[in-house]
Design a protein around this motif. Sequence first.
Motif, PDB file in Angstrom:
ATOM      1  N   SER A  68     -10.150 -23.290  -6.180  1.00 26.60           N
ATOM      2  CA  SER A  68     -11.594 -23.521  -6.054  1.00 26.60           C
ATOM      3  C   SER A  68     -12.176 -23.850  -7.414  1.00 26.60           C
ATOM      4  CB  SER A  68     -12.308 -22.300  -5.469  1.00 26.60           C
ATOM      5  OG  SER A  68     -12.495 -21.287  -6.434  1.00 26.60           O
TER       6      SER A  68
ATOM      7  N   ASN B 118     -16.650 -29.596 -11.887  1.00 30.90           N
ATOM      8  CA  ASN B 118     -16.778 -30.547 -10.779  1.00 30.90           C
ATOM      9  C   ASN B 118     -16.944 -31.973 -11.302  1.00 30.90           C
ATOM     10  OD1 ASN B 118     -17.099 -31.049  -7.884  1.00 30.90           O
ATOM     11  ND2 ASN B 118     -19.191 -31.636  -8.431  1.00 30.90           N
TER      12      ASN B 118
ATOM     13  N   GLN C  66      -8.274 -39.379  -4.131  1.00 37.31           N
ATOM     14  CA  GLN C  66      -8.684 -37.987  -4.093  1.00 37.31           C
ATOM     15  C   GLN C  66      -7.533 -37.109  -4.582  1.00 37.31           C
ATOM     16  OE1 GLN C  66     -10.057 -37.039  -0.074  1.00 37.31           O
ATOM     17  NE2 GLN C  66     -12.100 -36.733  -0.907  1.00 37.31           N
TER      18      GLN C  66
ATOM     19  N   GLU D 232      -8.327 -32.264  -1.451  1.00 34.72           N
ATOM     20  CA  GLU D 232      -8.941 -32.388  -0.135  1.00 34.72           C
ATOM     21  C   GLU D 232      -9.873 -31.207   0.061  1.00 34.72           C
ATOM     22  OE1 GLU D 232      -5.644 -32.433   2.483  1.00 34.72           O
ATOM     23  OE2 GLU D 232      -4.852 -34.351   1.759  1.00 34.72           O
ATOM     24  N   ARG D 233     -11.090 -31.475   0.462  1.00 30.07           N
ATOM     25  CA  ARG D 233     -12.072 -30.409   0.677  1.00 30.07           C
ATOM     26  C   ARG D 233     -11.815 -29.758   2.023  1.00 30.07           C
ATOM     27  NH1 ARG D 233     -12.290 -33.752  -3.671  1.00 30.07           N
ATOM     28  NH2 ARG D 233     -13.970 -33.129  -5.097  1.00 30.07           N
TER      29      ARG D 233
ATOM     30  N   ARG E 227     -14.760 -24.135   2.261  1.00 30.26           N
ATOM     31  CA  ARG E 227     -15.335 -23.895   0.942  1.00 30.26           C
ATOM     32  C   ARG E 227     -14.302 -24.027  -0.174  1.00 30.26           C
ATOM     33  NH1 ARG E 227     -19.398 -18.686   1.655  1.00 30.26           N
ATOM     34  NH2 ARG E 227     -20.783 -19.633   3.213  1.00 30.26           N
TER      35      ARG E 227
ATOM     36  N   LEU F 177     -10.484 -25.869  -1.806  1.00 31.16           N
ATOM     37  CA  LEU F 177      -9.863 -27.154  -2.091  1.00 31.16           C
ATOM     38  C   LEU F 177      -8.359 -27.055  -1.885  1.00 31.16           C
ATOM     39  CD1 LEU F 177     -11.680 -28.094  -5.422  1.00 31.16           C
ATOM     40  CD2 LEU F 177     -12.197 -28.960  -3.151  1.00 31.16           C
TER      41      LEU F 177
END
Length: 308
Positions: A25, A41, A54, A57-58, A61, A63
């Motif tokens: 996270s 971020n 990417q 991957e989200r 809440r 990653l």
Amino acid sequence: MKIERAHTLYSPALRYFVAVAEHGSIREAARQLNIASSAVNRQILGLEEEFGIQVFERVGRGLRISQAGELLLKHAKAVLTDFEAVTEQIDDLRGLRQGVVRIASVESVADAVLPGLSQSFLELYPGVTLEVTITSSEKVSKMISAAEAHIGFTFNPPDHETLREIVKWELKVGAVVAPNHPLAGRESCSFADCLEYPLALPAGNLSLAKIIEVPLARLKSKPKSFIKANSLRFMRNIARNGEHVTFQTILGIEAERKAGLLAHIELTDTDIPYDRLVVLTNATRQLSLAPSIFAEHAESALKEYISI
């Protein structure tokens, strides 16, 4: 100091990316790095824009690292590890009595030798920081192979091109019992003699488990009463407090044996392998000054301890 140097030579995005990958996270990575989440971020988004992919991957809440991110992570770790090695070599040239020694050790060495060894080393080199990880024998070898630790103390490591054995000893495995146990008065006994009593056996992730599998394989049926555990300390405590017999080398029980809390009895079975204690380093990397001096100090201390 090293973080400042890394900032000079590398984009912060590389370090931030590795931190997010390790902690899963942005918030936790930012907390560990002691910077704002927005800064982390921003760097991750910049990486993704630069590569056009990417890297995470989200998921809810959290990653999850992508396939492309896995490739980048492998490269990033290698780059940062190489940078740290160069930094240590530069410090050596400057003659600084400082640095970090990352140590990975199995439980028995950590209990018996490492506290005194660390203390005596730091008395000589107070500016050096020791980072100690206590883990399984298998994990110690993996940490050394991946250059996540400088020095490893382990038993029976695999034969691998990335592992270099600085020094090794072959230790006999014996039966360990309480001082009032019926076997305690004997100088030696067979593994079969131990089967008359409840056993405390090492679990599969301990190197000792593979050794004890040899006499166990001879049995036509399992022992009547036994406990399995992945902690040598737990097995010693079980033996101290009852009729259980456990199996260990003299390493780690010497203080309890001298205090009259445990007895160590030689096993007469000729097919039981020795437990091989090894001090490891990474064969593909040269040790910098602080880890090199610690390795010499450890070798001397272990030779003295094992000869007792």
